[in-house]
Scaffold this motif. Structure first.
Motif, short mmCIF file in Angstrom:
data_model
loop_
_atom_site.label_atom_id
_atom_site.label_comp_id
_atom_site.label_asym_id
_atom_site.label_seq_id
_atom_site.Cartn_x
_atom_site.Cartn_y
_atom_site.Cartn_z
N VAL A 110 65.55 56.35 -22.75
CA VAL A 110 64.28 56.01 -22.91
C VAL A 110 64.14 54.89 -21.51
O VAL A 110 64.65 53.83 -21.30
CB VAL A 110 64.17 54.99 -24.07
N LYS A 111 62.97 55.49 -20.68
CA LYS A 111 62.81 54.49 -19.75
C LYS A 111 61.56 53.66 -19.83
O LYS A 111 60.56 54.10 -20.47
CB LYS A 111 62.34 55.73 -18.64
N ARG A 112 61.93 52.38 -19.60
CA ARG A 112 60.91 51.37 -19.98
C ARG A 112 60.10 50.78 -18.87
O ARG A 112 60.78 50.03 -18.07
CB ARG A 112 61.26 50.08 -21.03
N LEU A 113 58.95 50.96 -18.83
CA LEU A 113 58.22 50.39 -17.46
C LEU A 113 58.14 48.80 -17.46
O LEU A 113 57.78 48.20 -18.35
CB LEU A 113 56.73 50.86 -17.49
N SER A 114 58.84 48.27 -16.53
CA SER A 114 59.13 47.02 -16.34
C SER A 114 57.52 46.47 -15.67
O SER A 114 56.97 47.16 -15.08
CB SER A 114 60.04 46.52 -15.31
N ARG A 115 57.04 45.01 -16.29
CA ARG A 115 56.01 44.78 -15.92
C ARG A 115 56.05 44.00 -14.35
O ARG A 115 54.89 44.12 -13.83
CB ARG A 115 55.34 43.40 -16.70
N THR A 116 57.25 43.91 -14.15
CA THR A 116 57.24 43.69 -12.47
C THR A 116 57.67 44.74 -11.79
O THR A 116 58.32 44.62 -10.52
CB THR A 116 58.29 42.63 -12.37
N SER A 117 57.67 46.07 -12.21
CA SER A 117 58.20 47.22 -11.58
C SER A 117 57.39 47.37 -10.21
O SER A 117 56.25 47.35 -10.26
CB SER A 117 58.15 48.49 -12.54
N GLY A 118 58.09 47.90 -9.13
CA GLY A 118 57.40 48.34 -8.11
C GLY A 118 56.63 49.43 -8.49
O GLY A 118 55.68 50.01 -7.61
N GLN A 119 56.88 50.20 -9.39
CA GLN A 119 56.10 51.55 -9.69
C GLN A 119 55.23 51.06 -10.94
O GLN A 119 55.40 49.92 -11.38
CB GLN A 119 57.12 52.49 -10.39
N GLY A 120 53.97 51.65 -10.99
CA GLY A 120 53.00 51.33 -11.74
C GLY A 120 52.66 52.29 -12.77
O GLY A 120 53.29 53.25 -13.28
N VAL A 121 51.68 52.09 -13.48
CA VAL A 121 51.13 52.95 -14.48
C VAL A 121 50.89 54.49 -13.95
O VAL A 121 50.90 55.34 -14.83
CB VAL A 121 49.97 52.20 -15.22
N GLU A 122 50.24 54.25 -12.83
CA GLU A 122 49.76 55.74 -12.31
C GLU A 122 50.92 56.46 -12.16
O GLU A 122 51.03 57.86 -12.30
CB GLU A 122 49.16 55.48 -10.95
#
Length: 400
Positions: A110-122
């Protein structure tokens, strides 16, 4: 003699015939237009229905297919023990990755998008839309996704041996990669990229081919992962430009890092870097720490021109490798990292060369990082842009 009264019959009069004809004419005048209007209405309804069906088979059906992949958040929490640290496999630009097990016993990552991630929702949506459409044994398989509250999760098949870099760049573990295993990884990654470029129903430029984005299953078969920054091309499209450069320094082609121009040849360049890293057992971007050459590509070129190419081979292999096959791989790697994109082979040519033992290979030209000034220039351009994100138009998807 006939009785006149009994033989008398009443004949229709002209007035009666006229009334019947008039009634029939009026009826036809009313019914025919109604029938015509009904036929027109049915035809219009059919055309409209066909148009809606056609639309649904495009974008609408695409969104519906993604919605069918949605996981319930509670299901994922149960599978990962509520994202317990003991289940954490690692962390990348997207965020942390956790191991989990579903109720039916299937293991997942499971990859969990971090809120501080350099990658975003797009990037998150981009990866879902792309990977959901791609099916190949050398691509990691997407099982589903989750959009609930602030959570953005991608659910993949669990790949036992994590990523290639965990073996290749580890002083101890890289000894587990004998030459046959390395060659299998090289060939598998080549097949995966070829599928993206030419054999899938889409034409996809990955834009971030590197060792950490190659996962290894329990038989050490490679699976390309992380499609967050990948881009789709039209069938007849050959290149594109962007002002927002994404990728990893050390793997980016010069025309992409410095001019924002990318194509299938950008992925070919990245593959060439990865191939030489697999032969050497050392990372391109950190090579300057151990050699007077500025990077692995410069060192490989130096040995090639001095007719000492086999000195590039990882010492962990000892002498346990077929010289001709290793030479061929080094040759192909140098062809892939040539400075001019037009000089680089396509992935179909690369796959052919890897599988052929009789083809004559072209002479490679120097790679782009030969020379200290050029190396510094490319390093500045890459680090200036590597944390930006690409743009993507995608519809909002909400769980049902």
């Amino acid at each position: 003699m006939v009785d006149g009264k009994n033989s008398t019959t009443t004949a229709p009069t002209a007035t009666t015939k006229g009334n019947r004809k008039k009634t029939l004419t009026i009826a036809l005048a009313i019914v025919i237009p109604i029938i015509v209007l009904l036929v027109i209405f049915i035809a219009l309804w059919y055309c409209l229905l066909k148009r809606k069906t056609k639309k649904a088979s495009g974008v609408d059906r695409e969104i519906m297919s993604i919605e069918s992949l949605l996981f319930d958040l509670n299901t994922i929490k149960a599978a990962t023990d509520d994202f317990a640290d003991s289940n954490k496999l690692g962390e990348g630009g997207f965020g942390p990755v956790y191991k989990g097990k579903l109720r039916d016993g299937q293991e997942i990552a499971v990859k969990r998008l971090s809120r501080t991630s350099g990658q975003g929702v797009e990037e998150f949506k981009n990866e879902i839309i792309l990977v959901a459409k791609l099916q190949h044994r050398n691509l990691v398989r997407l099982l589903g996704c989750c959009f609930e509250g602030q959570e953005r999760l991608l659910v993949y098949e669990f790949v036992l041996n994590t990523s290639l870099d965990k073996f290749l760049f580890d002083p101890t573990r890289r000894a587990q990669l004998d030459w046959d295993t390395r060659y299998k990884i090289i060939s598998g990654v080549a097949r995966g990229i070829l599928y993206l470029h030419e054999d899938s129903r889409l034409r996809v430029i990955h834009r971030d081919i590197k060792a950490s984005n190659v996962l290894l299953d329990n038989k050490m078969n490679p699976k390309i992962s992380d499609f967050g920054v990948a881009r789709m091309f039209d069938v007849d499209q050959t290149r594109a430009n962007t002002n927002r450069i994404v990728g990893t320094y050390g793997y980016m082609s010069p025309e992409y890092a410095m001019q924002g121009q990318f194509s299938v040849k950008s992925d070919v360049f990245s593959f060439g870097v990865l191939l030489l890293e697999i032969v050497r057992g050392q990372k391109n971007s950190s090579f300057y720490l151990t050699d007077s050459s500025h990077d692995l590509l410069s060192y490989a070129w130096k040995l090639w021109t001095e007719n000492r190419p086999l000195e590039l081979v990882d010492s962990a292999l000892g002498n346990m490798f077929p010289s001709n096959e290793v030479l061929k791989c080094i040759h192909i790697g140098l062809l892939c990292v040539q400075e001019d994109a037009a000089d680089r082979p396509t992935m179909s040519s690369v796959a052919f060369m890897l599988n052929s033992y009789s083809s004559t290979l072209d002479h490679p030209a120097p790679p782009p990082l030969v020379g200290e000034n050029r190396s510094k220039e490319l390093h500045w351009s890459a680090t200036r842009s590597q944390y930006s994100v690409n743009e993507l138009d995608a519809s909002e998807i909400e769980p049902r």
